[in-house]
Design a protein around this motif. Sequence first.
Motif, PDB file in Angstrom:
ATOM      1  N   LEU A 731      37.404  58.705  83.928  1.00 32.74           N
ATOM      2  CA  LEU A 731      38.487  57.747  84.223  1.00 32.74           C
ATOM      3  C   LEU A 731      38.471  56.735  83.136  1.00 32.74           C
ATOM      4  O   LEU A 731      39.474  56.416  82.448  1.00 32.74           O
ATOM      5  CB  LEU A 731      38.240  56.938  85.549  1.00 32.74           C
ATOM      6  CG  LEU A 731      38.745  57.746  86.799  1.00 32.74           C
ATOM      7  CD1 LEU A 731      38.267  57.262  88.238  1.00 32.74           C
ATOM      8  CD2 LEU A 731      40.227  58.404  86.807  1.00 32.74           C
ATOM      9  N   HIS A 732      37.029  56.081  82.909  1.00 34.87           N
ATOM     10  CA  HIS A 732      36.988  55.159  81.881  1.00 34.87           C
ATOM     11  C   HIS A 732      37.036  55.752  80.455  1.00 34.87           C
ATOM     12  O   HIS A 732      37.647  55.050  79.494  1.00 34.87           O
ATOM     13  CB  HIS A 732      35.643  54.378  81.966  1.00 34.87           C
ATOM     14  CG  HIS A 732      35.675  53.333  82.852  1.00 34.87           C
ATOM     15  ND1 HIS A 732      35.885  52.142  82.896  1.00 34.87           N
ATOM     16  CD2 HIS A 732      35.390  53.534  84.294  1.00 34.87           C
ATOM     17  CE1 HIS A 732      35.773  51.348  84.178  1.00 34.87           C
ATOM     18  NE2 HIS A 732      35.239  52.449  84.914  1.00 34.87           N
ATOM     19  N   PHE A 774      32.312  61.153  75.619  1.00 33.68           N
ATOM     20  CA  PHE A 774      32.567  59.739  75.569  1.00 33.68           C
ATOM     21  C   PHE A 774      31.341  58.787  75.412  1.00 33.68           C
ATOM     22  O   PHE A 774      30.458  59.383  75.377  1.00 33.68           O
ATOM     23  CB  PHE A 774      33.351  59.371  77.052  1.00 33.68           C
ATOM     24  CG  PHE A 774      34.519  60.019  77.428  1.00 33.68           C
ATOM     25  CD1 PHE A 774      35.602  60.176  76.553  1.00 33.68           C
ATOM     26  CD2 PHE A 774      34.455  60.999  78.700  1.00 33.68           C
ATOM     27  CE1 PHE A 774      36.665  60.978  76.972  1.00 33.68           C
ATOM     28  CE2 PHE A 774      35.696  61.593  78.994  1.00 33.68           C
ATOM     29  CZ  PHE A 774      36.709  61.571  77.981  1.00 33.68           C
ATOM     30  N   LYS A 775      31.714  57.520  74.968  1.00 29.16           N
ATOM     31  CA  LYS A 775      30.621  56.441  74.875  1.00 29.16           C
ATOM     32  C   LYS A 775      30.970  55.331  75.885  1.00 29.16           C
ATOM     33  O   LYS A 775      30.991  54.241  75.549  1.00 29.16           O
ATOM     34  CB  LYS A 775      30.709  56.176  73.377  1.00 29.16           C
ATOM     35  CG  LYS A 775      30.142  57.186  72.373  1.00 29.16           C
ATOM     36  CD  LYS A 775      30.313  56.620  71.086  1.00 29.16           C
ATOM     37  CE  LYS A 775      29.969  57.744  69.895  1.00 29.16           C
ATOM     38  NZ  LYS A 775      30.298  57.390  68.506  1.00 29.16           N
ATOM     39  N   VAL A 776      30.969  55.745  77.007  1.00 22.32           N
ATOM     40  CA  VAL A 776      31.367  54.676  78.040  1.00 22.32           C
ATOM     41  C   VAL A 776      30.136  53.854  78.335  1.00 22.32           C
ATOM     42  O   VAL A 776      29.056  54.668  78.771  1.00 22.32           O
ATOM     43  CB  VAL A 776      31.923  55.220  79.310  1.00 22.32           C
ATOM     44  CG1 VAL A 776      32.256  53.871  80.366  1.00 22.32           C
ATOM     45  CG2 VAL A 776      33.254  55.890  78.996  1.00 22.32           C
ATOM     46  N   LYS A 777      30.052  52.596  78.216  1.00 23.12           N
ATOM     47  CA  LYS A 777      28.542  51.803  78.601  1.00 23.12           C
ATOM     48  C   LYS A 777      28.573  51.550  80.228  1.00 23.12           C
ATOM     49  O   LYS A 777      29.396  51.596  81.028  1.00 23.12           O
ATOM     50  CB  LYS A 777      28.551  50.652  77.969  1.00 23.12           C
ATOM     51  CG  LYS A 777      28.563  50.728  76.473  1.00 23.12           C
ATOM     52  CD  LYS A 777      28.218  49.448  75.856  1.00 23.12           C
ATOM     53  CE  LYS A 777      27.769  49.516  74.453  1.00 23.12           C
ATOM     54  NZ  LYS A 777      28.610  50.178  73.476  1.00 23.12           N
ATOM     55  N   LYS A 778      27.272  51.505  80.580  1.00 26.22           N
ATOM     56  CA  LYS A 778      27.131  51.422  81.979  1.00 26.22           C
ATOM     57  C   LYS A 778      27.676  50.385  82.777  1.00 26.22           C
ATOM     58  O   LYS A 778      28.260  50.324  83.637  1.00 26.22           O
ATOM     59  CB  LYS A 778      25.579  51.275  82.383  1.00 26.22           C
ATOM     60  CG  LYS A 778      25.059  51.482  83.587  1.00 26.22           C
ATOM     61  CD  LYS A 778      23.460  51.389  83.492  1.00 26.22           C
ATOM     62  CE  LYS A 778      22.747  50.864  84.919  1.00 26.22           C
ATOM     63  NZ  LYS A 778      21.396  50.420  84.877  1.00 26.22           N
ATOM     64  N   ASP A 779      27.467  49.227  81.747  1.00 27.32           N
ATOM     65  CA  ASP A 779      28.189  47.857  82.270  1.00 27.32           C
ATOM     66  C   ASP A 779      29.537  47.982  82.382  1.00 27.32           C
ATOM     67  O   ASP A 779      30.082  47.569  83.390  1.00 27.32           O
ATOM     68  CB  ASP A 779      27.762  46.706  81.478  1.00 27.32           C
ATOM     69  CG  ASP A 779      26.417  46.275  81.157  1.00 27.32           C
ATOM     70  OD1 ASP A 779      25.752  46.805  81.931  1.00 27.32           O
ATOM     71  OD2 ASP A 779      26.054  45.701  80.212  1.00 27.32           O
ATOM     72  N   ALA A 780      30.375  48.849  81.769  1.00 22.33           N
ATOM     73  CA  ALA A 780      31.874  48.814  81.770  1.00 22.33           C
ATOM     74  C   ALA A 780      32.125  49.540  83.049  1.00 22.33           C
ATOM     75  O   ALA A 780      33.106  49.235  83.408  1.00 22.33           O
ATOM     76  CB  ALA A 780      32.389  49.734  80.475  1.00 22.33           C
ATOM     77  N   LEU A 781      31.252  50.301  83.526  1.00 21.12           N
ATOM     78  CA  LEU A 781      31.333  51.228  84.805  1.00 21.12           C
ATOM     79  C   LEU A 781      31.312  50.545  86.011  1.00 21.12           C
ATOM     80  O   LEU A 781      31.665  50.674  87.136  1.00 21.12           O
ATOM     81  CB  LEU A 781      30.367  52.394  84.769  1.00 21.12           C
ATOM     82  CG  LEU A 781      30.696  53.564  83.776  1.00 21.12           C
ATOM     83  CD1 LEU A 781      29.615  54.523  84.040  1.00 21.12           C
ATOM     84  CD2 LEU A 781      32.246  54.315  83.983  1.00 21.12           C
ATOM     85  N   GLY A 782      30.838  49.125  85.759  1.00 25.42           N
ATOM     86  CA  GLY A 782      30.423  48.330  86.943  1.00 25.42           C
ATOM     87  C   GLY A 782      29.150  48.377  87.670  1.00 25.42           C
ATOM     88  O   GLY A 782      28.875  48.393  88.830  1.00 25.42           O
ATOM     89  N   LEU A 783      28.299  49.307  87.165  1.00 25.63           N
ATOM     90  CA  LEU A 783      27.121  49.729  87.700  1.00 25.63           C
ATOM     91  C   LEU A 783      25.718  48.810  87.214  1.00 25.63           C
ATOM     92  O   LEU A 783      25.339  49.035  86.087  1.00 25.63           O
ATOM     93  CB  LEU A 783      26.651  51.090  87.416  1.00 25.63           C
ATOM     94  CG  LEU A 783      27.769  52.145  87.869  1.00 25.63           C
ATOM     95  CD1 LEU A 783      27.288  53.688  87.237  1.00 25.63           C
ATOM     96  CD2 LEU A 783      27.508  52.215  89.317  1.00 25.63           C
TER      97      LEU A 783
END
Length: 783
Positions: A731-732, A774-783
Amino acid sequence: MMVNCCGLLTASKEPVPLKSIEVEVEVRDHVATVVSTLNYENKEDKPIEAVFVFPLPGDAAVCHFSAKIGQKEIVAEVKEKQKAREEYDDALSSGQQAFLLEESEQSPDIFSLSVGSLPPRESASIRLEYVTELAVQADDGLRFCLPAVLNPRYQPQGSEGSEVAIVQVTSVPASLVPYSLSFSARLSSPRPVSKVESSCSLDPLQYLNTEQTQATVKLAAGHKFDRDVELLIYYKDAHQPTAVVEAGQASAKPGTLMGDPVVMLSLYPEFPQAVMSSVASCGEFVLLLDRSGSMQGERMKSAKDTLLLLLKSLPMGCYFNIYSFGSSHEHIFPKSVEYSQETMEEALKKVGEMTANLGGTEILRPLKDIYSQPCIPNQPRQLFVFTDGEVGNTKEVINLVKKNSGSHRCFSFGIGEGASSALINGLAKEGGGHAQFITGKERMQPKVMQSLRFALQPAVVDVSVNWDVPKGVSVTALSPPITALFQGQRSLIYAQLTGQSSEAAEGCVTVKYSLAGHPSQNQLHFNLTPAEDTGLTVHRLAARTLIRSLEMEEKECTGEQGEGVKKKVVEVSVQSGVSSVFTAFIAVNKGDGEAIQGPLVRRNVPTPMMMACSMPMPSMWCAKMSMDCDMGPTPKCRSKSKSGSRSFFSGKKKKQAAMPTPQECSVKLSPKQPPRDPLLQLISLQKASGSWELDSALAAALGKTSKEVEKPKPASVNQEVWATILALIWLHGSKMDAQDEWELLAMKAVSWLRAQNAPRVTECVEAGNTLLGFKVKKDALGL
C-alpha cells in the motif's frame, strides 16, 4: 418503456423560444455572485407564453430579476406568491406583458420562469441574479456548481405533497438541447489563486495581476449540457478565519435587517491534536444505498466498491447495518449487528449481489424504518446516505432528518450529474453531518473516506457563540444555532449589528464547545468598520439563511403560530428582495403600447437531463417529457385554482403510473467481469480485525506466486503478521496517491500488529521491501 420513446421531444416541431443563456460569475473569496441572461425570441406569427423550469443551487439567494424588451427594462419586485400569480394572470388577461419567477414548494433548488405575452417576432432578455456560498471540499478546494441538468424527480405515492403541486418539467436528453450556454468567471481573493479545475472543458486560466489574486476563466465553446458546470477553485493558504462587515442599505430604515450592518464570520475550528489522534472505536454505522433504476451502470459499481472500502475500514467493536431503497426498501440484518469477520463477510456477499433494480426513489420509508430502531447505548448513530438525489418530496425528507437530529449524524453523498443540491446539503445540514458531491469520472472513495474520518471524530457538543462588542452595539444572530463542527471545515455565522459606539471599533466572537469531554474554544477578533464596496451580498446571504431557517420552523408550527412565521418569511423576503417559498418575483410591462391581441400559445422550454441510453424509465416520467401533452390552455380558457389564480408548479398530484418491474429494470450482466482494481483486490482480502492471511489470493494481489511470498518470511514469525506487513508495504509502496482511501484500514492493521507484540518486525519490513521491490521505512508504516 425505454427513454428513446421521448426522442421526439424537440422533434415535435414546436419552436423553442429560448435561444441562449449567458452566465457571468464573480467569485470573491468563498462567495459567488451569478448573473444569468436568458435571451428569448418569438419567431412565430402568434403571441406566446414561454415556461422554463430549471435548477439553481439549493442554497442560492435569488436577489434580482428583470426583463428587457427593446430599450425598456422592467425590474421585478418580490411579492407574496399568491398575489404575484394573480397579478401575472391579470396582466396576461388584459393583453399586457408579464414575467414571473417562483421557487418550487417541494424543493428549493427548482425554479419556474414564465415569460408572458411575447408578441410575434419580438425579443426579450431576462436577467436573473443570485448569490451563493462555495462549499469547502476534502482537498481544500472551493466548489462552485452551476446546475445545468434537471433530472426528473420521483414523487412517492401518498407523500405529504399529494395535495401540493408536483413539478412539471419538460426535459430532453442533453444532446438535443436547442439553446446555447456561455459561461465566464472572474475570481478575486486576498490570497493568490493557485488553480481552477473543472469536469467541463475550460479555456486556460488568465491572471489579471502579478500577485495572481485576480483571474478569469471561461467555459470552452460548445458545452453539450451533459453535465453541470462545476469549478473547483484553489487558493494558496486557503481557509483562514475571516470576518466581513457590510454596511446597511442607505435607503433602508436603521434597526431593520437591510438598514443595519451585517457581519459574516467564516470559522475553521482547529481541534486539539491529542483528541484528534484518538479515533473512536465505537459507533453504529447505518449505510443507506439508492438502488433506483437511475443508479444503473457505473454509479452502482462505484457505490458497491465504496461499500467494500467502508466495511473494511470500520473499527472493531462498532455496530453496523446496510439498507437499500427504490420503490421499496430492504435491509441486510433485521437490526444493527456487532462488526465481526462473520457479519462483515455476510454483508459483503449481499452487497455483491445488489443491482439497481428497485424502481423509483422513495427515501422517506427507509429513513422512518431506520429512525424507528432504538439507538444502541454508547454507540453514537452515524447515517451514510448514497443517492443520485432525484426525489420530489425533498422538504419532507429533510424535515424527518431534522426531527431525528438529536439521535444521529447524517453524512450525504450526491452521485452523478443533476443530484439535488437541496436534498444532499439539506440532509447533512439538518443531520449535523457533512455533504459530498461525486460527479463525472470522479472517484467516490476518497470523499466517502473523508466523511468516515469525520464520523469517527468525537461529536462536538454544547456549542455556544458569544459576542463581545462595544457598549451601544447589539448583536442579533441570523443563522440557526451551530449543531456540528468538524476539524478544518468551515462554519458560517451571520449576525445583524444594531446601534453605534463611540468607543473601540473592534468586536470579538468566541465559539465554545465540548469535544470528547474537553472544553475548547476558538476566537476571532474583527473590525466593526464596514468593508468598502461589497454591495449587499452579505445582507442577501444573511437574509437567505434567516428565510431558510424560518421556512423549516413554519413546517413544524400549526394554526396561528404557523401563519405568524409565514408572515415573517414574507416580510424578510420582500424587504431584502430575496426569494422564498412563500414569495415570487413579478414584473409587468405597464407601458402605453397596444394590448396584445389573440390567444396565447404556451411553449415549454426543455431542460437537459442525464440518461443512460438503455435506462428504463417509469412511464410517468416519459409522459411529462413530451412537449405535446404539456401544451397549456389559452388565456381565454385559463384554468384557475380555488383561490382564483393558477400555479406553474401545480395541479393536483397526478395518479402515479405503474413503476417498471424489477425484471424490466435489471441489467443483464455479461459473464465476463472486468479485471478488478488491484487496490480493491487487496482490500477485499483484509479481515475485520485488520490483518491479512498468507494465501494464494494475497500472493496474486501482490503480483507474486505463493512460493515467492512464503519463502522470504523470517523464521518464527507468524504467517498472519508477515502477510499483514507485506500488505502494508505494498500500500505504501505503490498506492500513496490513494492514501486517503486506505489510511483508516491501514491504521487498523497497524493496531492489530501492535496487539500481537510480534518479534523481528524490522527484519520483516526489510525482507518485505526486498521481495516487493520497495524502500518503505518502518516508521512510515507506523510500526
